[in-house]
Design an enzyme around this catalytic site. Structure first.
Site, mmCIF file in Angstrom:
data_model
loop_
_atom_site.group_PDB
_atom_site.id
_atom_site.type_symbol
_atom_site.label_atom_id
_atom_site.label_comp_id
_atom_site.label_asym_id
_atom_site.label_seq_id
_atom_site.Cartn_x
_atom_site.Cartn_y
_atom_site.Cartn_z
ATOM 1 N N LYS A 155 0.815 -1.204 0.007
ATOM 2 C CA LYS A 155 0.066 -0.215 0.088
ATOM 3 C C LYS A 155 0.746 1.206 -0.045
ATOM 4 O O LYS A 155 2.004 1.111 0.242
ATOM 5 C CB LYS A 155 -0.955 -0.092 1.323
ATOM 6 C CG LYS A 155 -2.037 -1.323 1.209
ATOM 7 C CD LYS A 155 -2.549 -1.061 2.471
ATOM 8 C CE LYS A 155 -3.633 -2.355 2.504
ATOM 9 N NZ LYS A 155 -4.670 -2.131 3.693
ATOM 10 N N TYR A 198 -12.444 -2.381 -3.465
ATOM 11 C CA TYR A 198 -12.932 -2.560 -2.021
ATOM 12 C C TYR A 198 -14.445 -2.432 -2.070
ATOM 13 O O TYR A 198 -15.100 -2.203 -0.867
ATOM 14 C CB TYR A 198 -12.264 -1.338 -1.196
ATOM 15 C CG TYR A 198 -11.124 -1.627 -0.800
ATOM 16 C CD1 TYR A 198 -10.668 -2.880 0.029
ATOM 17 C CD2 TYR A 198 -10.035 -0.825 -0.983
ATOM 18 C CE1 TYR A 198 -9.529 -3.163 0.527
ATOM 19 C CE2 TYR A 198 -8.854 -1.235 -0.733
ATOM 20 C CZ TYR A 198 -8.353 -2.130 0.382
ATOM 21 O OH TYR A 198 -7.064 -2.172 0.687
ATOM 22 N N PHE A 233 -15.111 3.290 7.594
ATOM 23 C CA PHE A 233 -13.989 3.867 7.254
ATOM 24 C C PHE A 233 -13.505 3.790 5.541
ATOM 25 O O PHE A 233 -12.527 4.087 5.186
ATOM 26 C CB PHE A 233 -12.719 2.805 8.006
ATOM 27 C CG PHE A 233 -12.889 1.266 7.569
ATOM 28 C CD1 PHE A 233 -12.575 0.691 6.522
ATOM 29 C CD2 PHE A 233 -13.760 0.639 8.420
ATOM 30 C CE1 PHE A 233 -12.795 -0.740 6.259
ATOM 31 C CE2 PHE A 233 -13.796 -0.825 8.300
ATOM 32 C CZ PHE A 233 -13.377 -1.345 7.021
ATOM 33 N N ARG A 293 -1.690 -14.484 3.168
ATOM 34 C CA ARG A 293 -2.269 -13.894 4.318
ATOM 35 C C ARG A 293 -1.475 -14.290 5.515
ATOM 36 O O ARG A 293 -1.116 -13.213 6.438
ATOM 37 C CB ARG A 293 -3.650 -14.423 4.316
ATOM 38 C CG ARG A 293 -4.740 -13.869 3.439
ATOM 39 C CD ARG A 293 -5.374 -12.625 3.596
ATOM 40 N NE ARG A 293 -6.354 -12.489 4.525
ATOM 41 C CZ ARG A 293 -6.991 -11.409 4.597
ATOM 42 N NH1 ARG A 293 -7.112 -10.402 3.676
ATOM 43 N NH2 ARG A 293 -7.746 -11.338 5.354
ATOM 44 N N THR A 313 -5.177 -8.395 9.839
ATOM 45 C CA THR A 313 -5.686 -6.891 9.295
ATOM 46 C C THR A 313 -5.363 -5.770 10.525
ATOM 47 O O THR A 313 -4.821 -4.957 10.061
ATOM 48 C CB THR A 313 -7.208 -6.893 9.344
ATOM 49 O OG1 THR A 313 -7.617 -8.109 8.407
ATOM 50 C CG2 THR A 313 -7.326 -5.712 8.433
ATOM 51 N N ARG A 365 2.903 -7.119 9.077
ATOM 52 C CA ARG A 365 2.183 -6.135 9.469
ATOM 53 C C ARG A 365 2.551 -6.001 11.338
ATOM 54 O O ARG A 365 2.665 -5.163 11.818
ATOM 55 C CB ARG A 365 0.903 -6.428 9.754
ATOM 56 C CG ARG A 365 0.172 -6.133 8.329
ATOM 57 C CD ARG A 365 -1.236 -6.531 8.123
ATOM 58 N NE ARG A 365 -1.828 -6.227 6.859
ATOM 59 C CZ ARG A 365 -3.019 -6.773 6.588
ATOM 60 N NH1 ARG A 365 -3.403 -7.799 6.851
ATOM 61 N NH2 ARG A 365 -3.480 -6.330 5.242
ATOM 62 N N ASN A 390 -1.717 -0.193 7.365
ATOM 63 C CA ASN A 390 -1.414 -1.705 7.735
ATOM 64 C C ASN A 390 -0.374 -2.049 6.280
ATOM 65 O O ASN A 390 -0.071 -3.631 6.508
ATOM 66 C CB ASN A 390 -2.353 -2.451 7.791
ATOM 67 C CG ASN A 390 -3.603 -2.869 6.785
ATOM 68 O OD1 ASN A 390 -3.283 -2.046 5.780
ATOM 69 N ND2 ASN A 390 -4.406 -3.673 7.263
ATOM 70 N N HIS A 395 -1.718 -5.518 1.314
ATOM 71 C CA HIS A 395 -2.940 -6.174 0.915
ATOM 72 C C HIS A 395 -2.754 -7.383 0.575
ATOM 73 O O HIS A 395 -1.905 -7.781 -0.237
ATOM 74 C CB HIS A 395 -4.021 -5.327 0.209
ATOM 75 C CG HIS A 395 -5.028 -6.122 -0.527
ATOM 76 N ND1 HIS A 395 -6.090 -6.327 0.123
ATOM 77 C CD2 HIS A 395 -5.037 -6.908 -1.762
ATOM 78 C CE1 HIS A 395 -6.744 -7.226 -0.630
ATOM 79 N NE2 HIS A 395 -6.075 -7.710 -1.741
ATOM 80 N N GLU A 403 -9.368 -10.036 -8.336
ATOM 81 C CA GLU A 403 -8.539 -8.865 -7.900
ATOM 82 C C GLU A 403 -7.496 -8.845 -9.252
ATOM 83 O O GLU A 403 -6.819 -7.728 -9.601
ATOM 84 C CB GLU A 403 -7.765 -9.002 -6.621
ATOM 85 C CG GLU A 403 -8.765 -8.630 -5.586
ATOM 86 C CD GLU A 403 -8.496 -8.828 -4.212
ATOM 87 O OE1 GLU A 403 -7.226 -9.553 -3.774
ATOM 88 O OE2 GLU A 403 -9.109 -8.499 -3.322
HETATM 89 P P1 RTP Z 1 -6.866 -5.862 3.121
HETATM 90 O O1 RTP Z 1 -7.902 -6.055 1.893
HETATM 91 O O2 RTP Z 1 -6.116 -4.770 2.824
HETATM 92 O O3 RTP Z 1 -5.834 -7.179 2.791
HETATM 93 O O4 RTP Z 1 -7.224 -5.964 4.450
HETATM 94 P P2 RTP Z 1 -8.022 -7.236 5.000
HETATM 95 O O5 RTP Z 1 -8.852 -8.184 3.891
HETATM 96 O O6 RTP Z 1 -7.249 -7.908 5.989
HETATM 97 O O7 RTP Z 1 -9.296 -6.346 5.862
HETATM 98 P P3 RTP Z 1 -10.680 -5.776 5.197
HETATM 99 O O8 RTP Z 1 -11.506 -5.982 6.177
HETATM 100 O O9 RTP Z 1 -10.938 -6.238 3.820
HETATM 101 O O10 RTP Z 1 -10.243 -4.282 5.368
HETATM 102 C C1 RTP Z 1 -9.597 -3.663 4.214
HETATM 103 C C2 RTP Z 1 -8.704 -2.649 4.723
HETATM 104 O O11 RTP Z 1 -9.371 -1.532 5.477
HETATM 105 C C3 RTP Z 1 -8.973 -0.832 6.334
HETATM 106 N N1 RTP Z 1 -9.531 -1.106 7.374
HETATM 107 N N2 RTP Z 1 -9.481 0.134 8.381
HETATM 108 N N3 RTP Z 1 -11.593 0.080 11.294
HETATM 109 C C4 RTP Z 1 -10.819 0.509 10.513
HETATM 110 O O12 RTP Z 1 -10.439 1.601 10.447
HETATM 111 C C5 RTP Z 1 -10.222 -0.241 9.457
HETATM 112 N N4 RTP Z 1 -10.749 -1.582 9.087
HETATM 113 C C6 RTP Z 1 -10.169 -1.804 7.973
HETATM 114 C C7 RTP Z 1 -7.410 -1.882 6.646
HETATM 115 O O13 RTP Z 1 -6.372 -0.895 5.672
HETATM 116 C C8 RTP Z 1 -7.842 -3.084 5.974
HETATM 117 O O14 RTP Z 1 -6.648 -3.724 5.421
#
Ligand code: RTP
Length: 150
Positions: free
Chosen positions: A11, A51, A59, A87, A93, A104, A114, A117, A128
């Site tokens: 990122k 997304y 967020f 992962r 996350t 991370r 973080n 991705h 993707e």
């Molecule tokens: P990523 O897509 O970035 O690999 O992350 P992930 O699957 O582990 O998590 P996801 O739930 O899809 O969330 C995507 C990204 O959103 C940001 N986030 N911010 N509470 C918050 O402020 C919050 N929760 C999630 C994170 O950057 C996360 O990687």
């Protein structure tokens, strides 16, 4: 051996902090094969597609703005259980819950910054990869049997 592909992105915060090499290194050393790589500053429209599952989250807007704030290093990594192990290499996350030794867990403390991705399932990885790469940008190659170092 069943091989699969996963989409991994460094990122904008990871690119800014000079962590691209470190992240590539971890995937290479674990035994995964780099199939595609490029540096790209994604448009808001592109990120909204990437997304789209999160569009109702509070967020979402901040996430899209941050992800479009600078170059992202987009990659495709290939190998056995690449999605699941990818992962694991990234960590949880929320970096506060990520184990030390994960990307991370070693380099982040804020869920909104973080560093990287990784696709969360084989199906989402396919979607993707199609969104971020043209077909001809994804290389299909075999590790050579020659000695390249003399
Ligand atoms: P990523 O897509 O970035 O690999 O992350 P992930 O699957 O582990 O998590 P996801 O739930 O899809 O969330 C995507 C990204 O959103 C940001 N986030 N911010 N509470 C918050 O402020 C919050 N929760 C999630 C994170 O950057 C996360 O990687």
């Amino acid at each position: 051996m069943t091989s699969e592909q996963t989409f991994i992105a460094v990122k904008p915060d990871g690119v800014q902090r000079g962590l691209v090499g470190e992240i590539i290194c971890r995937f290479e050393k674990r035994g995964y094969k780099l199939a595609a790589i490029k540096l790209v500053t994604p448009t808001q429209e592109h990120l909204e597609k990437h997304y789209e599952d999160l569009k109702d989250k509070p967020f979402f807007k901040g996430l899209i703005t941050y992800m479009g704030s600078g170059p992202v290093c987009a990659m495709v990594w290939e190998g056995r259980e690449a999605v699941k192990v990818g992962r694991q290499l990234l960590g949880a996350t929320n970096p506060m819950a990520s184990q030390p030794g994960t990307i991370r867990g070693d380099y982040a403390i804020d869920v909104g910054r973080n560093v990287c991705h990784g696709s969360d399932a084989v199906e989402s990885a396919k979607k993707e990869i199609d969104l971020w790469f043209k077909k001809e940008e994804v290389n299909s190659w075999k590790k050579a049997e020659h000695d390249w170092v003399y």
